[in-house]
Scaffold this active site. Structure first.
Site, PDB file in Angstrom:
ATOM      1  N   CYS A 165       0.791  -1.231   0.000  1.00  0.00           N
ATOM      2  CA  CYS A 165       0.000   0.000   0.000  1.00  0.00           C
ATOM      3  C   CYS A 165       0.824   1.283   0.000  1.00  0.00           C
ATOM      4  CB  CYS A 165      -1.026  -0.009   1.127  1.00  0.00           C
ATOM      5  SG  CYS A 165      -0.561  -0.871   2.615  1.00  0.00           S
ATOM      6  N   ARG A 194       7.330 -10.945   5.784  1.00  0.00           N
ATOM      7  CA  ARG A 194       6.883 -10.662   7.148  1.00  0.00           C
ATOM      8  C   ARG A 194       7.633 -11.574   8.107  1.00  0.00           C
ATOM      9  NH1 ARG A 194       0.330  -9.811   6.045  1.00  0.00           N
ATOM     10  NH2 ARG A 194       0.633  -8.169   4.492  1.00  0.00           N
ATOM     11  N   GLN A 212       1.155 -11.779  -2.781  1.00  0.00           N
ATOM     12  CA  GLN A 212      -0.254 -11.465  -2.555  1.00  0.00           C
ATOM     13  C   GLN A 212      -0.815 -10.817  -3.817  1.00  0.00           C
ATOM     14  OE1 GLN A 212      -1.701 -10.308   1.491  1.00  0.00           O
ATOM     15  NE2 GLN A 212      -1.932  -8.324   0.526  1.00  0.00           N
ATOM     16  N   ASP A 214      -2.255  -8.332  -4.564  1.00  0.00           N
ATOM     17  CA  ASP A 214      -2.554  -7.086  -3.871  1.00  0.00           C
ATOM     18  C   ASP A 214      -3.161  -6.073  -4.833  1.00  0.00           C
ATOM     19  OD1 ASP A 214      -2.610  -5.781  -1.512  1.00  0.00           O
ATOM     20  OD2 ASP A 214      -0.458  -5.539  -1.294  1.00  0.00           O
ATOM     21  N   HIS A 216      -5.104  -2.016  -4.906  1.00  0.00           N
ATOM     22  CA  HIS A 216      -5.509  -0.808  -4.190  1.00  0.00           C
ATOM     23  C   HIS A 216      -6.322   0.071  -5.128  1.00  0.00           C
ATOM     24  CE1 HIS A 216      -2.150  -2.210  -1.652  1.00  0.00           C
ATOM     25  NE2 HIS A 216      -2.934  -1.758  -0.692  1.00  0.00           N
ATOM     26  N   LYS A 297     -12.303  -3.548   7.928  1.00  0.00           N
ATOM     27  CA  LYS A 297     -12.183  -4.409   6.757  1.00  0.00           C
ATOM     28  C   LYS A 297     -13.284  -5.449   6.722  1.00  0.00           C
ATOM     29  CE  LYS A 297      -8.922  -7.439   9.130  1.00  0.00           C
ATOM     30  NZ  LYS A 297      -7.831  -8.394   8.946  1.00  0.00           N
ATOM     31  N   HIS A 361      -8.212  -1.336   0.027  1.00  0.00           N
ATOM     32  CA  HIS A 361      -7.249  -2.420  -0.138  1.00  0.00           C
ATOM     33  C   HIS A 361      -8.050  -3.688  -0.451  1.00  0.00           C
ATOM     34  CE1 HIS A 361      -4.185  -0.151   2.420  1.00  0.00           C
ATOM     35  NE2 HIS A 361      -5.329   0.447   2.716  1.00  0.00           N
TER      36      HIS A 361
END
Length: 531
Positions: A165, A194, A212, A214, A216, A297, A361
């Site tokens: 992000c 992570r 991921q 991912d 946005h 979320k 997200h």
């Protein structure tokens, strides 16, 4: 443990897993987080089943299946970072290709962003304060106060990115934006890191390095509900394609502490998600205090056939990051625009001003590694053809005298079915490049002199979707004999074959006579239909 080139490679232990399964039912796995610092454990599944007189059939374990199907291994030299073998890389890349094929219809543009950023970026986003313990730190030159050999701008530490992000905020802020440009939807498959504790690492479900899907979405306040609805449709389409069980929706709200932003901003974000969930027509629940540190979320939770719940997809609403990065777009009637209100009043629209966008997200698979683990167990080794790492195998039959003729024919069939066309330009003998849209398939060949029964038995044990038999009669008639019983969806296999080859009557799925051209057309149809 295997040793290759002096390097120990560890594989999951099937024996150890089977011993556990005899006495207990698997506890739900605490799954890898998306853009959240909160762990998810389904409290209702904590109880271990009591032993019964008859040993229960052990649930599928993706680590055991991965060993049998040669999908991935792990190594002590990089704990929590799976090493994908060719079969596993094939499945992984198919998942990526599937999502990329959907992005245009849902308005996403793929971007590529760095793996490491300076500490100052993570401080700006709030991750350094709220997420530092889960990040890997990297030191650049000059980070320890050296005087000699220091490069300008390298006097601070770095962090491997745990999420995309902040980088996407940098991309949005790199250009001037107007209200007509929004929504802007970025998608990113960059690897994330992570720093999970070593005792929690497990197969593909808890890892330190992962990918991921991912995304946005930078949108206007008035577009929030529509974008969330579109994302839920995206999730539904994907999970239906993979024949996954129905999912449930959970709204995770503001944590008790460790969050950024004001309570009023959080209340506005939660109300926007509640409104979107209400309009979705789906059942949903609330998980109080389980939101990310920057916003509430919606979690998509799947329950598999063994009763384990998996949090996979996520949709998160964020008012904080756009403010922290000073993101703006130009819009008429800015005061109304901030509140998500549109107007055609000429007096109001005459005024133009800068407005802060909202960020949504979203991840459909979540972690690709975790989603792959779920699929491995869901399919239990019986992959659909389009995704399978063992799509087809050709078995030769015939005595030693006939074997050379049959082997040559089998090799030509294999090259044709795999979509491999090797040719040169005829001038200097250099091979011509393959087109990027060339349809290719994984076709193996067993031309050993073992009996056909042994070859078929091994192919079925390895769970090949298609077993293709070639003998001398096939050479004469320019055909192959197809065994379709490895396809998990038998009715679908039959109906798609009838569509691919007009006029064919399929009575016995173990023995279907086809030309190579008809079989390739069948392969292509299965791939396009995600069967």
């Amino acid at each position: 443990m295997l040793v290759r080139g002096g390097i120990p490679i560890f594989r999951p232990s099937a024996r150890a897993s089977s011993l556990i399964f005899r006495e207990t039912r698997w506890l739900p796995v605490v799954l890898l987080r998306n853009c959240s610092s909160v762990l998810h454990v389904d409290q209702s599944l904590r109880n271990v089943a009591q032993p019964t007189g008859r040993p229960a059939t052990p649930p599928a374990d993706h680590r055991v299946l991965a060993t049998d199907q040669e999908l991935f291994v792990t190594s002590l030299y990089s704990p929590g970072s799976p090493l994908f073998l060719p079969n596993g890389a094939h499945v992984f890349n198919r998942l990526l290709s599937f999502l990329r094929a959907q992005y245009q219809q849902f308005g996403f543009q793929e971007v590529i962003t760095p793996t490491i950023y300076k500490k100052s970026l993570w401080e700006k986003s709030g991750h350094w304060e709220n997420y530092k313990d889960d990040m890997f730190e990297v030191n650049g030159r000059g980070a320890f106060g050296q005087v000699e050999g220091v490069e300008i701008g390298e006097d601070e530490g770095y962090g491997l990115k745990p999420m995309n992000c902040p980088g996407h905020c940098v991309l949005f802020g790199s250009q001037s934006r107007a209200y007509k440009d929004l929504p802007i939807r970025y998608a990113d498959f960059s690897p994330l890191h992570r720093n999970e504790i070593s005792g929690a690492l497990s197969g593909l479900t808890r890892v330190r390095r992962f990918h991921q899907d991912d995304g946005h979405i930078f949108c206007r306040p008035s577009q929030i509900s529509e974008e969330i609805s579109l994302t839920l449709d995206f999730v539904s389409m994907v999970y239906k394609t993979f024949k996954l069980p129905p999912f449930r929706l959970v709204l995770s709200t503001r944590p008790k502490d460790g969050y950024i932003g004001t309570i009023d901003e959080w209340d506005a974000a939660e109300n926007a998600l509640r409104e979107a969930l209400g309009q979705s027509g789906r059942q949903w629940g609330v998980n109080e205090g389980d939101g990310a540190f920057y916003g509430p979320k919606i979690d998509i939770v799947l329950k598999d056939s063994d009763g384990k719940e998996h949090q996979t997809a996520t949709i998160q609403l964020d008012f904080q990051l756009p403010q922290r990065f000073g993101l703006k777009y130009l819009a008429p009637a800015p005061e109304l625009e901030k509140r998500g209100i549109s107007t055609v009043d000429p007096e109001l629209v005459r005024e133009n001003g800068l407005v802060t966008p909202v960020v949504i997200h979203r991840a459909v698979f979540g972690s690709l590694e975790r989603f792959m683990a779920l699929l491995i167990e869901h399919c239990n080794g019986h992959w659909p053809f389009w995704l399978s790492p063992r799509q087809a195998i050709i078995l030769t039959v015939g005595g030693k005298i006939r074997s050379e003729t049959v082997r040559d024919y089998a090799n030509s069939v294999r090259r044709y079915l795999s979509g491999t066309v090797i040719s040169s330009d005829g001038v200097d003998g250099i091979r011509t490049p393959q087109p990027t849209d060339q349809q290719t398939f994984l076709v193996d060949l067993d031309d050993s002199e073992r009996s056909l029964n042994k070859k078929v038995s091994e192919a079925k044990r390895k769970k090949y979707n298609m077993i293709i038999i070639v003998g001398l009669n096939n050479v004469r008639e320019h055909t192959v004999t197809l065994d379709l019983t490895g396809q998990p969806d038998q009715e679908g296999a039959r109906s798609h074959l009838c569509r691919a080859v007009r006029g064919i009557a399929v009575e016995d799925l173990k023995s279907v006579e086809l030309t190579s051209e008809d079989l390739f057309a069948y392969f292509c149809l299965l791939a396009r239909a995600y069967q």
